[in-house]
Scaffold this active site. Structure first.
Site, PDB file in Angstrom:
ATOM      1  N   GLU A   1       0.807  -1.220   0.000  1.00  0.00           N
ATOM      2  CA  GLU A   1       0.000   0.000   0.000  1.00  0.00           C
ATOM      3  C   GLU A   1       0.841   1.271   0.000  1.00  0.00           C
ATOM      4  OE1 GLU A   1      -2.568  -3.251   1.810  1.00  0.00           O
ATOM      5  OE2 GLU A   1      -0.476  -2.584   2.035  1.00  0.00           O
TER       6      GLU A   1
ATOM      7  N   PHE B   1     -11.377  -7.248  14.225  1.00  0.00           N
ATOM      8  CA  PHE B   1     -10.285  -7.691  13.360  1.00  0.00           C
ATOM      9  C   PHE B   1      -9.956  -6.605  12.334  1.00  0.00           C
ATOM     10  CE2 PHE B   1      -8.984  -9.921   9.397  1.00  0.00           C
ATOM     11  CZ  PHE B   1      -7.753 -10.390   9.843  1.00  0.00           C
ATOM     12  N   GLN B   2      -8.693  -6.233  12.257  1.00  0.00           N
ATOM     13  CA  GLN B   2      -8.164  -5.220  11.343  1.00  0.00           C
ATOM     14  C   GLN B   2      -8.833  -3.856  11.532  1.00  0.00           C
ATOM     15  OE1 GLN B   2      -8.085  -6.883   7.295  1.00  0.00           O
ATOM     16  NE2 GLN B   2      -6.040  -7.682   7.715  1.00  0.00           N
TER      17      GLN B   2
ATOM     18  N   LYS C   1     -17.279  -0.900   6.067  1.00  0.00           N
ATOM     19  CA  LYS C   1     -17.666  -1.931   5.102  1.00  0.00           C
ATOM     20  C   LYS C   1     -19.161  -1.911   4.806  1.00  0.00           C
ATOM     21  CE  LYS C   1     -16.958  -6.863   4.146  1.00  0.00           C
ATOM     22  NZ  LYS C   1     -16.325  -8.114   4.648  1.00  0.00           N
TER      23      LYS C   1
ATOM     24  N   MET D   1      24.608   8.342   1.842  1.00  0.00           N
ATOM     25  CA  MET D   1      24.572   9.599   2.583  1.00  0.00           C
ATOM     26  C   MET D   1      24.865   9.370   4.063  1.00  0.00           C
ATOM     27  SD  MET D   1      24.355  12.805   2.055  1.00  0.00           S
ATOM     28  CE  MET D   1      23.416  13.193   0.578  1.00  0.00           C
TER      29      MET D   1
END
Length: 590
Positions: free
Chosen positions: A61, A123-124, A173, A487
Site C-alpha cells: 500500500e 479484526f483489522q 464496510k 549519505m
C-alpha cells in the site's frame, strides 16, 4: 462519463463512491484489496469492465500512495489510492506524510470495519482517521452512504484549493454495501467557508515589491515547489527576461526555470551549487516564491541571506514569516502575484541594466571558479558521469528519485522541465522512487520515465517490480549501486569519526540483475565506462521496462556540502579558486 446518469435510484455506497470520483475526472486508481474494502472492489469490477476507470494493483500500500503522489505531481490532478482497513491503511501513512509535507493533492480511500464494530477492537480495526490527522488537510469517516457524494466533492475541493495536500476518506464496510436513493453532487458544488484561499491581492504590497526590485542592485529569485504547483514557469520566465534577475531553486522547485539558462544557478542549500549559495549570501534582495525557508535550504538561519531584504510570496499564510520575517509579505497564488508585479514593473519601474549586469558578471565568476565537479575519466564509473550521460540521452524524460546521495547528484546534474522532477523532498522518504515511476508512467504512457535509485533505497520498495512487470510499464530503472547507505556513510565519515555503524550494504545484498530477470524484466549490470553508454542507449530505446545495476565507485561523496549549523557560504568540497578545479575532477561541462 459515469456508469449511470444522475438519477434517483437505489445504489450502494460503493457505487456512490466510484460514481463520484469518476465525475471528478479520475481515470486511474492505485491500490490493494482486502476484507473491509471488498464492497468497493466488487463495485469497481463493473466500472473497469465498462472501461470507465483503471485500477493499478501495487504490491504494497505504500507503493499505492507514492504512485498516486507522483501521478498528481506530474499531472497537477488529484491522485487516488485505495487500501483496506488495519495494516492496509497504516501502510499508506508514509506515503500520505510524503504528500503532505510536499503539498501534493492525493485522495486516500480506506476500508473500515462495519459501523457496529467501530471501537470494539475488531479484526483489522485501526483508527486511521486519528492516525492521519496531523498529515492530511482533512479526514472523513463516512457514517451514512447518503453523504458519500458530498464528501467526495468536498475532498477534491480541499485537496486542490489553497495549499494542496492529501485528504483521507474512511469507508466502513457496511456503508459500501448499504443501498439508498442516490443523487450525485456535481464536482465543485460545495460550500466550505473555512477552506477558501485568499485571492484578493493587496496593491500596497505589490507596489512595495516592485519598488524594491527596481532599487535592488543584487536581486535573486529563490523559487520553491509552490511555483510549480501554481504553473508559474511562463510568467517567471517573462520576469527574468525583463529584469535579468538570476534564479535559484529548492529541490521542490527544480524545473520551474530553464536549467540551461545563464540566469539559472541550480539548487541552493546543503548540496546546492557553490555559486547559488554565494549568490544567496551576497544578494541585497531575496524574492521567495512558493518557498518555505526550510533548514536544508537555509543552513544557519540567522546567516541566510543576511544582507538582503526579503519579499515572500506564498499561497499559505502560515508559511509567510514562519522562519524568516520578510519586509514584504504577499499571500496569494505565485503566478498571479508575479503577473501583477511584472505588469507594474513594465509600466512604472523600468530596470537599470548596468546594476544587474555587474551582479550577473560576479555570479558568472563564481560559476567559473566553483563549478560542479565530475571525476576524471577512468575505467570505473561515477554517479555523476552516469547522470550526465542519461540526461543527454533522455532530455525530455520524467525523472523520479529515491533519497540519498543519488538524489542530490540527480538534482545537481539532471536538467528537467517543470513537473518532470518527481522526488520526496520534505520528508526524504526512501522507497519513493520506484512506485513514483509507476505513477508517472501510468499518467504519461508515451513518455520516457526514469527512476534513479540507490541500492539501499531501492530495497525499500523493490516489490513494485511486480507491478511494473504485470502492466509492462516501460520504466527505466537506474540503480546507483555503491554498496553503502551512501549519505549515511558520508555523514559518518565527516561528523562521526568514521565509525560506520550499520551503513554497509554488501552482506545480504541481492543481485539486482537477477532480481529483475526473475520478474521477467530486462536487466544489465554496468561496472565500467566501456559498457555504460551502450547499456544506457539500449535501456532508453527498449519498449519495455529495463533495470540497470550501475556499480559505481564506493566512496564518492556528494559535494558541495553545507555542514549542520554552518552558513551556506561555508561549504565543504568545493574547488579551490586558485587551482580552478580540484585535481581529481573535471568541470562537468567538459
Amino acid at each position: 462519463m459515469p456508469l449511470k446518469q444522475r438519477v434517483s435510484s437505489e445504489k450502494t455506497g460503493a457505487f456512490a463512491l466510484l460514481d463520484s470520483i469518476v465525475r471528478h475526472g479520475v481515470k486511474h486508481i492505485f491500490g490493494y484489496p482486502g476484507g473491509a474494502i471488498l464492497p468497493i472492489y466488487d463495485e469497481l469490477y463493473a466500472w473497469e469492465e465498462a472501461s470507465l476507470i483503471k485500477h493499478i494493483l501495487v504490491r504494497h500500500e505504500q507503493g499505492a500512495a507514492h504512485a498516486a503522489d507522483s501521478y498528481s505531481r506530474s499531472t497537477g490532478e488529484v491522485g487516488v489510492c485505495f487500501a483496506t482497513s488495519g495494516p492496509g491503511a497504516t501502510n499508506l501513512v508514509s506515503g500520505i506524510a510524503t504528500a503532505h509535507i510536499d503539498s501534493v493533492p492525493i485522495l486516500a480511500i480506506t476500508g473500515q470495519v462495519g459501523r457496529a464494530f467501530i471501537g470494539t477492537d475488531a479484526f483489522q480495526e485501526v483508527d486511521i482517521f486519528g492516525i492521519t490527522l496531523p498529515i492530511v488537510k482533512h479526514s472523513y469517516v463516512v457514517r451514512d452512504p447518503r453523504d458519500m457524494s458530498r464528501i467526495v466533492a468536498e475532498a477534491f475541493f480541499i485537496c486542490k484549493h489553497g495549499r494542496p495536500g492529501p485528504v483521507l476518506i474512511d469507508v466502513p464496510k457496511d456503508v459500501g454495501l448499504e443501498k439508498f436513493n442516490y443523487f450525485s453532487v456535481e464536482p465543485g458544488k460545495v460550500n466550505i467557508p473555512g477552506c477558501r484561499p485568499i485571492t484578493s491581492l493587496k496593491s500596497r504590497q505589490i507596489l512595495m515589491a516592485a519598488k524594491m526590485i527596481q532599487q535592488s542592485s543584487q536581486p535573486l529569485l529563490y523559487i520553491g515547489g509552490g511555483a510549480i504547483i501554481s504553473d508559474s514557469h511562463q510568467i517567471i520566465k517573462e520576469l527574468v527576461d525583463f529584469y535579468k534577475i538570476p534564479v535559484t531553486t529548492t529541490l521542490m522547485g527544480k524545473g520551474i526555470f530553464n536549467e540551461d539558462s545563464d540566469y539559472c544557478l541550480g539548487m541552493l542549500g546543503m548540496h546546492g551549487t557553490a555559486y547559488a549559495n554565494f549568490a544567496v549570501s551576497e544578494c541585497d534582495l531575496l524574492i521567495a516564491l512558493g518557498a518555505r525557508f526550510d533548514d536544508r535550504v537555509t543552513g544557519k538561519l540567522d546567516e541566510f541571506a543576511c544582507n538582503a531584504q526579503v519579499i515572500h510570496v506564498d499561497i499559505d499564510p502560515a508559511e509567510v514569516g514562519k522562519n524568516r520575517i520578510p519586509q514584504v509579505a504577499i499571500v496569494g497564488d505565485v503566478a498571479e502575484v508575479v503577473s501583477e508585479i511584472l505588469n507594474l514593473l513594465k509600466t512604472s519601474f523600468p530596470p537599470y541594466p548596468e546594476q544587474i549586469i555587474s551582479w550577473q558578471e560576479r555570479i558568472n565568476r563564481w560559476r567559473q571558479q566553483y563549478p560542479l565537479l565530475v571525476p576524471r575519466k577512468s575505467t570505473s564509473i561515477s554517479p555523476q558521469v552516469i547522470l550526465v550521460a542519461t540526461n543527454k540521452l533522455a532530455q525530455n524524460a520524467y525523472f523520479t528519485t529515491d533519497v540519498g546521495q543519488h538524489q542530490m547528484w540527480s538534482a545537481q546534474f539532471l536538467k528537467v522541465k517543470a513537473k518532470h522532477w518527481l522526488s520526496s523532498a520534505g520528508l526524504g522518504t526512501m522507497g519513493y522512487g520506484l512506485p513514483a515511476a509507476i505513477g508517472a508512467q501510468v499518467a504519461h504512457p508515451n513518455d520516457v520515465v526514469i527512476c534513479i535509485s540507490g541500492d539501499s533505497s531501492f530495497q525499500m520498495n523493490m516489490q513494485e517490480l511486480g507491478t511494473i512487470a504485470q502492466y509492462q510499464l516501460p520504466v527505466k530503472i537506474i540503480i546507483i549501486n555503491n554498496r553503502w547507505q551512501g549519505m549515511v556513510r558520508q555523514w559518518q565519515q565527516a561528523f562521526y569519526g568514521e565509525r560506520y555503524s550499520h551503513s554497509r550494504m554488501t552482506e545480504g545484498a541481492p543481485d539486482f540483475q537477477k532480481l529483475a530477470e526473475a520478474f521477467g524484466i530486462k536487466a544489465f549490470t554496468i561496472n565500467n565506462r566501456q559498457n555504460m553508454q551502450s547499456a544506457l542507449q539500449v535501456a532508453i530505446d527498449y519498449p519495455g521496462p529495463v533495470l540497470l545495476d550501475c556499480q559505481v565507485t564506493e566512496n564518492e561523496n556528494c559535494y558541495p556540502m553545507v555542514a549542520p549549523g554552518k552558513s551556506n557560504a561555508q561549504m565543504i568540497g568545493i574547488a579551490k579558486p586558485q587551482r580552478g578545479t580540484a585535481s581529481n575532477y573535471i568541470n562537468n561541462s567538459v
